[in-house]
Design a protein around this motif. Structure first.
Motif, PDB file in Angstrom:
ATOM      1  N   ASP A  58      -4.871  23.482  -3.305  1.00 16.74           N
ATOM      2  CA  ASP A  58      -6.119  23.142  -2.623  1.00 16.74           C
ATOM      3  C   ASP A  58      -6.663  21.777  -3.040  1.00 16.74           C
ATOM      4  O   ASP A  58      -7.360  21.119  -2.265  1.00 16.74           O
ATOM      5  N   ASP A  59      -6.375  21.373  -4.268  1.00 19.77           N
ATOM      6  CA  ASP A  59      -6.916  20.110  -4.771  1.00 19.77           C
ATOM      7  C   ASP A  59      -5.905  18.966  -4.698  1.00 19.77           C
ATOM      8  O   ASP A  59      -5.979  18.011  -5.476  1.00 19.77           O
ATOM      9  N   ILE A  60      -4.972  19.052  -3.760  1.00 21.78           N
ATOM     10  CA  ILE A  60      -3.908  18.048  -3.686  1.00 21.78           C
ATOM     11  C   ILE A  60      -4.463  16.654  -3.391  1.00 21.78           C
ATOM     12  O   ILE A  60      -3.964  15.651  -3.919  1.00 21.78           O
ATOM     13  N   VAL A  61      -5.513  16.571  -2.567  1.00 24.22           N
ATOM     14  CA  VAL A  61      -6.107  15.258  -2.259  1.00 24.22           C
ATOM     15  C   VAL A  61      -6.689  14.629  -3.521  1.00 24.22           C
ATOM     16  O   VAL A  61      -6.504  13.430  -3.779  1.00 24.22           O
ATOM     17  N   ASP A  62      -7.379  15.433  -4.325  1.00 25.43           N
ATOM     18  CA  ASP A  62      -7.956  14.914  -5.573  1.00 25.43           C
ATOM     19  C   ASP A  62      -6.861  14.440  -6.525  1.00 25.43           C
ATOM     20  O   ASP A  62      -7.006  13.406  -7.194  1.00 25.43           O
ATOM     21  N   LYS A  63      -5.771  15.189  -6.600  1.00 25.10           N
ATOM     22  CA  LYS A  63      -4.672  14.808  -7.489  1.00 25.10           C
ATOM     23  C   LYS A  63      -4.034  13.490  -7.050  1.00 25.10           C
ATOM     24  O   LYS A  63      -3.672  12.651  -7.882  1.00 25.10           O
ATOM     25  N   ILE A  64      -3.893  13.320  -5.740  1.00 25.15           N
ATOM     26  CA  ILE A  64      -3.317  12.069  -5.228  1.00 25.15           C
ATOM     27  C   ILE A  64      -4.238  10.897  -5.542  1.00 25.15           C
ATOM     28  O   ILE A  64      -3.795   9.842  -6.007  1.00 25.15           O
TER      29      ILE A  64
ATOM     30  N   ILE B 213       0.836  -1.203   0.000  1.00 26.85           N
ATOM     31  CA  ILE B 213       0.000   0.000   0.000  1.00 26.85           C
ATOM     32  C   ILE B 213       0.872   1.255   0.000  1.00 26.85           C
ATOM     33  O   ILE B 213       0.631   2.200  -0.762  1.00 26.85           O
ATOM     34  N   GLU B 214       1.893   1.276   0.840  1.00 34.05           N
ATOM     35  CA  GLU B 214       2.752   2.460   0.926  1.00 34.05           C
ATOM     36  C   GLU B 214       3.514   2.712  -0.363  1.00 34.05           C
ATOM     37  O   GLU B 214       3.774   3.872  -0.713  1.00 34.05           O
ATOM     38  N   ARG B 215       3.877   1.663  -1.070  1.00 33.87           N
ATOM     39  CA  ARG B 215       4.577   1.866  -2.340  1.00 33.87           C
ATOM     40  C   ARG B 215       3.704   2.646  -3.310  1.00 33.87           C
ATOM     41  O   ARG B 215       4.148   3.628  -3.921  1.00 33.87           O
ATOM     42  N   ASP B 216       2.438   2.233  -3.450  1.00 30.35           N
ATOM     43  CA  ASP B 216       1.540   2.934  -4.369  1.00 30.35           C
ATOM     44  C   ASP B 216       1.214   4.341  -3.881  1.00 30.35           C
ATOM     45  O   ASP B 216       1.069   5.274  -4.678  1.00 30.35           O
ATOM     46  N   LEU B 217       1.090   4.495  -2.563  1.00 22.68           N
ATOM     47  CA  LEU B 217       0.832   5.831  -2.016  1.00 22.68           C
ATOM     48  C   LEU B 217       1.997   6.776  -2.299  1.00 22.68           C
ATOM     49  O   LEU B 217       1.799   7.920  -2.730  1.00 22.68           O
ATOM     50  N   PHE B 218       3.211   6.302  -2.066  1.00 19.87           N
ATOM     51  CA  PHE B 218       4.388   7.148  -2.259  1.00 19.87           C
ATOM     52  C   PHE B 218       4.521   7.564  -3.723  1.00 19.87           C
ATOM     53  O   PHE B 218       4.821   8.726  -4.027  1.00 19.87           O
ATOM     54  N   GLN B 219       4.270   6.620  -4.623  1.00 17.63           N
ATOM     55  CA  GLN B 219       4.331   6.952  -6.045  1.00 17.63           C
ATOM     56  C   GLN B 219       3.257   7.965  -6.425  1.00 17.63           C
ATOM     57  O   GLN B 219       3.490   8.856  -7.252  1.00 17.63           O
ATOM     58  N   ALA B 220       2.075   7.850  -5.804  1.00 22.88           N
ATOM     59  CA  ALA B 220       0.999   8.804  -6.076  1.00 22.88           C
ATOM     60  C   ALA B 220       1.353  10.196  -5.550  1.00 22.88           C
ATOM     61  O   ALA B 220       1.034  11.213  -6.182  1.00 22.88           O
ATOM     62  N   PHE B 221       2.004  10.255  -4.388  1.00 25.18           N
ATOM     63  CA  PHE B 221       2.443  11.545  -3.846  1.00 25.18           C
ATOM     64  C   PHE B 221       3.405  12.237  -4.821  1.00 25.18           C
ATOM     65  O   PHE B 221       3.325  13.449  -5.036  1.00 25.18           O
ATOM     66  N   ILE B 222       4.292  11.457  -5.402  1.00 26.99           N
ATOM     67  CA  ILE B 222       5.265  12.020  -6.346  1.00 26.99           C
ATOM     68  C   ILE B 222       4.556  12.536  -7.599  1.00 26.99           C
ATOM     69  O   ILE B 222       4.809  13.659  -8.060  1.00 26.99           O
ATOM     70  N   LYS B 223       3.646  11.723  -8.146  1.00 25.90           N
ATOM     71  CA  LYS B 223       2.929  12.126  -9.361  1.00 25.90           C
ATOM     72  C   LYS B 223       2.092  13.376  -9.135  1.00 25.90           C
ATOM     73  O   LYS B 223       1.941  14.209 -10.032  1.00 25.90           O
ATOM     74  N   ALA B 224       1.546  13.511  -7.921  1.00 32.17           N
ATOM     75  CA  ALA B 224       0.693  14.662  -7.617  1.00 32.17           C
ATOM     76  C   ALA B 224       1.498  15.897  -7.231  1.00 32.17           C
ATOM     77  O   ALA B 224       0.921  16.974  -7.038  1.00 32.17           O
ATOM     78  N   GLY B 225       2.808  15.751  -7.101  1.00 32.82           N
ATOM     79  CA  GLY B 225       3.646  16.882  -6.728  1.00 32.82           C
ATOM     80  C   GLY B 225       3.702  17.134  -5.238  1.00 32.82           C
ATOM     81  O   GLY B 225       4.213  18.172  -4.795  1.00 32.82           O
ATOM     82  N   ALA B 226       3.201  16.202  -4.440  1.00 32.75           N
ATOM     83  CA  ALA B 226       3.233  16.367  -2.984  1.00 32.75           C
ATOM     84  C   ALA B 226       4.599  16.008  -2.412  1.00 32.75           C
ATOM     85  O   ALA B 226       4.915  16.376  -1.274  1.00 32.75           O
ATOM     86  N   ILE B 227       5.392  15.277  -3.173  1.00 37.43           N
ATOM     87  CA  ILE B 227       6.780  14.983  -2.815  1.00 37.43           C
ATOM     88  C   ILE B 227       7.654  15.434  -3.978  1.00 37.43           C
ATOM     89  O   ILE B 227       7.367  15.127  -5.141  1.00 37.43           O
ATOM     90  N   SER B 228       8.700  16.163  -3.667  1.00 37.99           N
ATOM     91  CA  SER B 228       9.560  16.721  -4.718  1.00 37.99           C
ATOM     92  C   SER B 228      10.342  15.624  -5.426  1.00 37.99           C
ATOM     93  O   SER B 228      10.537  14.528  -4.891  1.00 37.99           O
ATOM     94  N   LYS B 229      10.807  15.930  -6.612  1.00 41.22           N
ATOM     95  CA  LYS B 229      11.602  14.972  -7.379  1.00 41.22           C
ATOM     96  C   LYS B 229      12.913  14.650  -6.668  1.00 41.22           C
ATOM     97  O   LYS B 229      13.428  13.538  -6.768  1.00 41.22           O
ATOM     98  N   ALA B 230      13.428  15.606  -5.929  1.00 40.48           N
ATOM     99  CA  ALA B 230      14.688  15.382  -5.209  1.00 40.48           C
ATOM    100  C   ALA B 230      14.530  14.350  -4.103  1.00 40.48           C
ATOM    101  O   ALA B 230      15.493  13.671  -3.732  1.00 40.48           O
ATOM    102  N   ASN B 231      13.313  14.215  -3.581  1.00 39.20           N
ATOM    103  CA  ASN B 231      13.065  13.276  -2.486  1.00 39.20           C
ATOM    104  C   ASN B 231      12.369  11.998  -2.948  1.00 39.20           C
ATOM    105  O   ASN B 231      11.929  11.194  -2.124  1.00 39.20           O
ATOM    106  N   ALA B 232      12.283  11.808  -4.259  1.00 41.39           N
ATOM    107  CA  ALA B 232      11.525  10.680  -4.796  1.00 41.39           C
ATOM    108  C   ALA B 232      12.236   9.345  -4.639  1.00 41.39           C
ATOM    109  O   ALA B 232      11.628   8.292  -4.843  1.00 41.39           O
ATOM    110  N   ASP B 233      13.516   9.377  -4.271  1.00 39.47           N
ATOM    111  CA  ASP B 233      14.273   8.126  -4.203  1.00 39.47           C
ATOM    112  C   ASP B 233      14.204   7.442  -2.849  1.00 39.47           C
ATOM    113  O   ASP B 233      14.542   6.264  -2.728  1.00 39.47           O
ATOM    114  N   ASP B 234      13.758   8.154  -1.804  1.00 39.23           N
ATOM    115  CA  ASP B 234      13.835   7.576  -0.465  1.00 39.23           C
ATOM    116  C   ASP B 234      12.739   8.144   0.440  1.00 39.23           C
ATOM    117  O   ASP B 234      12.773   9.331   0.785  1.00 39.23           O
TER     118      ASP B 234
END
Length: 505
Positions: A137-143, A84-105
């Motif tokens: 404001d729509d970060i939840v929808d994007k995720i 579950i966390e793997r898919d969540l983390f990838q969704a955070f990255i796609k939605a821009g909630a996690i920066s590209k610099a932090n996408a590796d860990d």
């Protein structure tokens, strides 16, 4: 003086133990234990992409989520495994909630989870805490757009910087769903059914036990008369004799041993089958498979009888008296008790075996899905050990179906070991965690909103119906998991479960 060749304590210690190596290994073990991911992957983005991205502030947040665990190997990140966390983390990255610099860990985002559910286990409500970019404001929808339908983010709540959802969680609600036919007594011709009659008679407890089973007294007699006898009447005398010999004995036991679901749900009864598999491996029998035996009249008759029994169980509707009996048993769990018999590798003297149960309630109004009636049990406790809830449900269910004295629950808290089978994992789901102390502090001193799933109740209930309950009901309809589980228990020819009789432990 000691004899020649004797060594002092210090010299003996130095020659027997390499302390430096031992300490290095322990430090390595601790390092690995602290990390959720042993080998972070290379960043999926190029250096140019990372540098081109503008820096935006991260905020510590609590992310309220729900998911159906079917097809996933648990909640927690584990390399490339489907979690579950793997898919969540990838969704955070796609939605821009996690920066590209932090996408590796994920450790760069301080990821933590409130409850780590196992393979296939569902959660209507769970919480993870981490640092996210939440300016939009729509970060939840994007995720949610980047997630599969069986994983949903209900909301994102700002917290203080030191917030850790695991450490701040005060208690958890779990739900367990099971067909009401689980409360039916063992068939009188099964091994357990015969032992109940035999031992209860020996201890003079027949009337007492019969009174507890009064509402289901004639259930099996009526099923045998209406459903089973017509099947037997169609058979020739030789086939009928063979069927009667196999029924409720070897055939049922063999069926239980080969059932994959039950191997996972009852270690004691599955051990013989597992041992046979290991022996085959040791003998080098990896490629030669036994020739499939052709089914004969006896097999077809047993198949029809099994289907008739399953149909009769599904048609059963539980009485208010049995639900009340179940509730009386569940009440015995409330308070702080020693649950060493309800988990693995815990002794009676281990302080961590003591757990506090706030409430354990069965919904008095069953629901009917398809042709099966279901019961919902909800437990509220501070924390739970491995298998604890499934074993708690297993104990009370067996006691109600066998008319056992409720004193057996109190005895289970004592030092004696007790074989308690764990119910199928199919029916278990995490309802929601509770953050009472943090929520009070958030309102009074932190100026933050509380972490409360109630504001998402409508969406959450719809998700449970569409993604969780439908999967539970569908699997049971297809695989008959609960029927197989109790067949295995009833036919397990050992004294493991004879504590259900008046003879006790």
């Amino acid at each position: 003086k000691g004899k020649k060749g004797d060594r002092g304590r210090g010299e003996w210690s130095r020659t027997k133990v390499d302390k430096r190596k031992r300490n290095d290994e322990y430090r390595e073990y601790k390092r690995r234990k602290i990390s959720d991911i042993d080998n972070p992957k290379a960043n999926p983005f190029s250096k140019e992409e990372i540098e081109a991205e503008s820096r935006r502030p991260k905020r510590k947040v609590a992310v309220m989520i729900g998911y159906a665990g079917t097809g996933y190997k648990g909640m927690q990140l584990n390399g490339d495994e489907e979690t579950i966390e793997r898919d969540l983390f990838q969704a955070f990255i796609k939605a821009g909630a996690i920066s590209k610099a932090n996408a590796d860990d994920p450790r760069k985002s301080s990821l933590a989870r409130c409850a780590r559910t196992d393979k296939g286990v569902h959660a209507a409500g769970n919480v993870i805490s981490l640092k996210l970019i939440i300016e939009e404001d729509d970060i939840v929808d994007k995720i949610n757009e980047a997630l599969p339908a069986q994983i949903r983010v209900w909301g994102i709540q700002r917290t203080n910087n030191s917030y850790n959802c695991y450490q701040y969680c005060d208690s958890r609600w779990y739900e367990y769903l099971m067909p009401s036919y689980c409360l039916l007594p063992p068939h009188p011709q099964s091994f357990l059914g015969k032992k109940l009659v035999e031992i209860n008679k020996e201890y003079g407890a027949e009337e007492e036990t019969s009174a507890r089973l009064a509402d289901v007294k004639n259930f099996w007699e009526e099923v045998d008369e209406k459903e089973i006898k017509p099947i037997l009447a169609r058979l020739d005398p030789e086939t009928r004799a063979a069927v009667l010999e196999s029924l409720h004995s070897e055939q049922a036991a063999a069926e239980a041993e080969t059932d994959e679901t039950n191997k996972a749900d009852n270690e004691e009864a599955a051990e013989p089958a597992a041992a046979q598999q290991e022996t085959a491996k040791e003998d080098g029998d990896y490629t030669v498979q036994p020739k499939r035996r052709e089914l004969g009249p006896v097999d077809f008759a047993l198949r029809d009888i099994k289907a008739a029994y399953i149909g009769a169980k599904r048609a059963y509707r539980v009485s208010p008296e049995r639900i009340q009996r179940l509730q009386e048993a569940l009440n015995k769990y409330e308070g702080t008790n020693n649950f060493h018999n309800y988990t693995v590798q815990k002794s009676h003297g281990d302080p961590s075996s003591k757990r506090h149960i706030r409430s354990f309630v069965v919904n008095p109004k069953p629901i009917i899905i398809g042709d099966t009636e279901w019961l919902s049990l909800k437990v509220h406790g501070q924390s739970f050990m491995m298998h604890q809830i499934r074993k708690m449900v297993g104990l009370v269910t067996l006691m109600v179906r066998c008319g056992t004295s409720l004193d057996r629950i109190t005895e289970s808290y004592g030092p004696k070991k007790m074989a308690i089978p764990k119910m199928p994992g199919l029916g278990l789901l995490l309802e929601r965690p509770v953050f009472e102390n943090y929520n009070k502090r958030a309102k009074e001193t932190l100026g933050r909103e509380d972490i409360d799933f109630d504001k998402y109740n409508e969406k959450l209930e719809a998700f449970k119906q569409e993604q969780i309950y439908s999967r539970i009901f569908g699997v049971e309809e297809k695989e008959n998991s609960f029927h197989s589980f109790f067949t295995q228990i009833d036919q397990f020819r050992s004294n493991h479960f004879l504590w259900l009789t008046a003879g006790g432990m």
